[in-house]
Design an enzyme around this catalytic site. Structure first.
Site, mmCIF file in Angstrom:
data_model
loop_
_atom_site.group_PDB
_atom_site.id
_atom_site.type_symbol
_atom_site.label_atom_id
_atom_site.label_comp_id
_atom_site.label_asym_id
_atom_site.label_seq_id
_atom_site.Cartn_x
_atom_site.Cartn_y
_atom_site.Cartn_z
ATOM 1 C CG HIS B 217 4.805 -4.021 -2.132
ATOM 2 N ND1 HIS B 217 3.686 -4.027 -2.529
ATOM 3 C CD2 HIS B 217 5.716 -4.908 -2.687
ATOM 4 C CE1 HIS B 217 3.783 -4.849 -3.487
ATOM 5 N NE2 HIS B 217 5.023 -5.572 -3.728
ATOM 6 C CE1 TYR B 221 6.487 -10.254 -4.189
ATOM 7 C CE2 TYR B 221 6.423 -7.788 -3.427
ATOM 8 C CZ TYR B 221 6.237 -8.712 -4.424
ATOM 9 O OH TYR B 221 6.043 -8.201 -5.807
ATOM 10 C CG HIS B 368 -4.228 -6.815 -7.271
ATOM 11 N ND1 HIS B 368 -3.991 -7.697 -8.215
ATOM 12 C CD2 HIS B 368 -3.299 -6.407 -6.387
ATOM 13 C CE1 HIS B 368 -2.529 -7.863 -8.059
ATOM 14 N NE2 HIS B 368 -2.145 -7.084 -6.882
ATOM 15 C CG PHE B 369 -6.120 -6.467 -1.331
ATOM 16 C CD1 PHE B 369 -6.878 -6.979 -0.588
ATOM 17 C CD2 PHE B 369 -5.895 -4.982 -1.629
ATOM 18 C CE1 PHE B 369 -7.975 -6.107 -0.160
ATOM 19 C CE2 PHE B 369 -6.861 -4.161 -1.107
ATOM 20 C CZ PHE B 369 -7.860 -4.784 -0.329
ATOM 21 C CG HIS B 370 -10.478 -9.867 -1.179
ATOM 22 N ND1 HIS B 370 -10.730 -8.382 -1.288
ATOM 23 C CD2 HIS B 370 -10.941 -10.124 -0.333
ATOM 24 C CE1 HIS B 370 -11.206 -8.066 -0.114
ATOM 25 N NE2 HIS B 370 -11.211 -9.186 0.543
ATOM 26 N NE ARG B 431 -8.551 0.024 -0.872
ATOM 27 C CZ ARG B 431 -7.302 -0.244 -0.236
ATOM 28 N NH1 ARG B 431 -6.370 0.158 -0.827
ATOM 29 N NH2 ARG B 431 -7.399 -0.861 0.630
ATOM 30 N NE ARG B 432 -8.604 1.211 3.018
ATOM 31 C CZ ARG B 432 -7.225 1.681 3.457
ATOM 32 N NH1 ARG B 432 -6.779 2.826 3.340
ATOM 33 N NH2 ARG B 432 -6.616 0.727 4.179
#
Ligand code: HEM
Ligand SMILES: [Cu+2]
Ligand SMILES: [Cu+2]
Lengths: 141, 541
Positions: B217, B221, B368-370, B431-432
């Site tokens: 995580h 950041y 979300h992470f893209h 996913r994956r």
């Protein structure tokens, strides 16, 4: 200030009972799963009126047993573990979604209120046949 | 250009071009993944989907981001503290990182490490994969030493002067990174490396997962702090603005330093073996780390507004219109910020228990992470490369119109791809997963239109990355222009005075370590106390 209220609200909501995430704490020897009850005989067991326990094994690259059938309105508690690598255990259109970690038993409960075929799939990458790893839950009306 | 500046620039350029190469190769795999999931392409077993996905994850999430951030922080630190310095440490870091990357990449591409970028045990990769990644991480620790050595030199030689804002931000970023990477270093050195070499027969799977997410995580950041370095200190230059407040900028970085680590278990909501109370604690902390981001949004808009007011512009939309929407060094970060607003909402959803159970490990997460790292962070870096590369090479930017079009293409491609992924995820698409048709099961059929939309968005994104590569490499051959300077934005005159304790990085680092220990000592102790069975390793690919 608004933020503090928001945090308290979310914190309280998270604590309320039906939102506790699957946090089952029970270990099992991953090299002896096939000999360890109840996973030596995986399958569905009726425990009461429309109440079931389902012991499903997640292994490369299938669920055992792959298909189960239950009447609509059944409350099913799933127990699963893995004899090999990490898998996922996800029944689409439900909140039954957990990681299956070798050495540990995972558990989640769901009441199937709508009839139909639910897709059970592995959503934790487990190897070259990962996309073949699926099952179905037939909910009879 | 002075000789020592020229030498420093070469080091920074080396980092930026490795980042660019990683982005290009990663983009090829990203494109193929989105086409494969839409069933427009089927990967051969000699180079299968999961090998490619491992490469995409490692190249994008680790290599591209880390090299860019190291290059940026090194440059900002060196320029803020000018002196004729030795670059031995800087180049050692670069070569360690590069060698580590090459070892890991070769292992992945040869098919010996299809374990994805999270390398969850007991999937067991070839030891060269674990060793390579560890060397990459150790290389970044030298960068921390370099930044701190420069800060110490500054304090010694210029007593009484404030540590320059960019050095403060760079130091916070790399101290946070160091604290976070300790987790993955322990995972590697004490668990995965000895086990992959056959020295230990089994591995404690839950412990490796907890150590991974202790790092995983804060990794997010780390990317965000890299982007914030640019948002606070560089982009005001593009619209004739200033930094709204010196003190608030330092506070934002310090909050990220102390709050980024004690949150990792929110990635492990749905795992056995971790008591619900720990999951709750980490969730609450996760909402805390939203604070510096909300602060940043406020401070950046305030900076836009003050710049507009100086030009006599008033009102929200007029302020927005007054910004330089034709300068790619601005549009990259600014379009990224717009994506980040949506990413932020999604993040709050993910961190809530009940929603996480529905979207965990579905395409929602990939969407979300893209839209967070692939949007704000990557687009900020790409846009800023258009400002950095000409100044570092002393040449004109190649094809500025292409560069501008590139930022908008990325925005549109990412918006399409990410929306489609979020949607497919809500419908349950995992996913994956290479082929999500599940032999024609009806529930899976509903995902296909979204997978195709994602592939169209992904193709636009791929095109955008090609455009970026053309500009980045084209700029090595354009006409010389040494009039362009590298500077950072000034602070508004009225900015409040900064209290001295905000510069005590050592003290704040101690607070960060204490919080991390408090958050993890309980759940890790429980894992060690439990009667845990080790798992033997396996190669299932
Ligand atoms: C050409 C542009 C890109 C395309 C078409 C693309 C496409 C994809 C797709 C389809 C997946 C999901 C595969 C799956 O879960 O089955 C994926 C995963 C991923 N992408 Fe991208 N992507 C692109 C750029 C990026 C960028 C710029 C970043 C970050 C800087 C990024 C980071 C990731 C990560 C971390 C994963 C997860 C890998 C994993 O689950 O192990 N991608 N990408
Ligand atoms: Cu799987
Ligand atoms: Cu996270």
């Amino acid at each position: 200030m608004a933020l503090v209220v928001f945090l308290i609200a979310i914190g309280a909501a998270a604590l309320s009972e039906n939102m506790i995430p699957p946090s089952h704490i029970q270990t099992i020897d991953p090299t002896k799963v096939a000999q360890t009850p109840p996973f030596d005989r995986p399958g569905l067991r009726q425990t009461g009126q429309r109440q079931y326990e389902a012991y499903l094994l997640a292994h490369i690259f299938a669920f055992t047993p792959p298909h189960i059938t239950i009447p609509v309105g059944s409350k099913v508690t799933f127990y699963t573990t893995s004899p090999d690598v990490v898998h996922g255990f996800f029944i689409t259109n439900t909140a039954v979604n957990m990681m299956v970690v070798p050495g540990w038993v995972s558990s989640a409960t769901h009441v199937f209120r709508r009839a139909g075929t639910y897709l059970l799939l592995c959503n934790g990458y487990c190897g070259s046949g990962h996309h073949y790893m699926y099952g179905t839950i037939e909910v009879k009306g | 250009m002075e000789a020592h500046v020229r030498r420093e620039n070469r080091l920074v350029l080396a980092h930026l071009y490795v980042a660019t190469l990683a982005l290009m190769l990663g983009a090829v795999f990203g494109l193929l993944q989105s086409l494969s999931r839409a069933r427009w392409v089927s990967m051969p077993s000699s180079f299968d989907y999961y090998r490619m996905l491992t490469a995409h994850g490692v190249l994008m999430a680790i290599v591209f981001t880390t090299f860019f951030i190291v290059g940026l922080a090194t440059l900002l630190t060196y320029r803020a503290i000018p002196r004729d310095r030795s670059l031995a440490l800087g180049w050692s870091a670069f070569w360690l990182m590069t060698l580590g990357t090459l070892a890991a990449a070769a292992t992945i591409l040869s098919g010996n490490a299809s374990v994805l970028y999270t390398f969850y045990a007991p999937l067991k990769a070839h030891p060269a994969f674990y060793l390579g990644t560890t060397v990459l991480v150790v290389g970044t620790w030298l960068v921390l030493i370099d930044i701190l050595a420069n800060a110490v030199w500054f304090w010694r030689t210029q007593p009484g002067r404030r540590l320059p804002l960019v050095v403060h931000g760079s130091a916070c970023t790399f101290v946070m990174w160091f604290i976070a990477t300790i987790g993955v270093a322990i995972e590697m050195l004490f668990f995965l490396i000895p086990w992959s070499l056959g020295w230990t027969p089994t591995v404690n799977v839950m412990m490796t997962r907890m150590l991974f997410w202790y790092f995983g995580h804060p990794l997010v950041y780390f990317w965000i702090m890299g982007a914030y370095l640019i948002w606070y200190n560089i982009i005001p230059l593009h619209y004739g603005g200033k930094i709204f407040s010196d003190a608030l900028t330092r506070v934002a970085f310090l909050l990220l330093l102390i709050l980024s680590t004690p949150v990792g278990i929110h990635h492990q909501f749905l795992e056995p073996g971790i008591a619900a109370g720990w999951k709750w604690l980490h969730t609450m902390n996760t909402y805390g780390v939203v604070v510096p981001s909300i602060m940043t949004a406020f401070v950046i808009f305030a900076s836009f507004e003050m710049a507009a007011q100086r030009k006599g512009v008033k009102g929200f939309w007029a302020t927005i219109r007054s910004l330089p929407w034709t300068n790619p060094a601005f549009t990259g970060p600014a379009l990224g910020m717009i994506l980040f607003i949506f990413g932020g909402f999604g993040g709050i959803v993910n961190a809530s228990y009940s929603m996480d159970a529905i979207v965990h490990n579905t395409m929602w997460i990939v969407g979300h992470f893209h839209i967070t790292v692939g949007g704000p962070v990557a687009l900020t870096f790409v846009g800023t490369a258009y400002w950095l590369i000409p100044r570092l090479t002393g040449r004109r930017l190649f094809a500025p119109k292409l560069a501008l079009a590139q930022t908008y293409t990325w925005f549109v491609g990412m918006a399409i791809m990410s929306t489609a992924m979020h949607w497919a995820g809500l419908l349950g698409s995992p996913r994956r997963t290479d082929d999500v048709t599940y032999f024609g099961v009806q529930a899976a059929a509903a995902w296909m239109p979204h997978m195709r939309a994602a592939a169209i968005g992904g193709s636009l994104l791929f095109l955008s990355i090609l455009m970026f590569a053309a500009v980045a490499f084209g700029t090595l051959f354009t006409a010389r222009d040494e009039t362009q300077v590298i500077e950072v934005a000034q602070v508004e005159e009225h900015a409040a005075l900064t209290p001295a304790y905000l510069d005590r990085i050592g003290t704040w680092a101690t607070v960060a370590v204490v919080l991390a220990v408090l958050a993890y000592v309980g759940p890790m102790h429980e894992l060690l106390e439990a009667h845990v069975y080790g798992a033997p390793g396996m190669r299932t690919w």
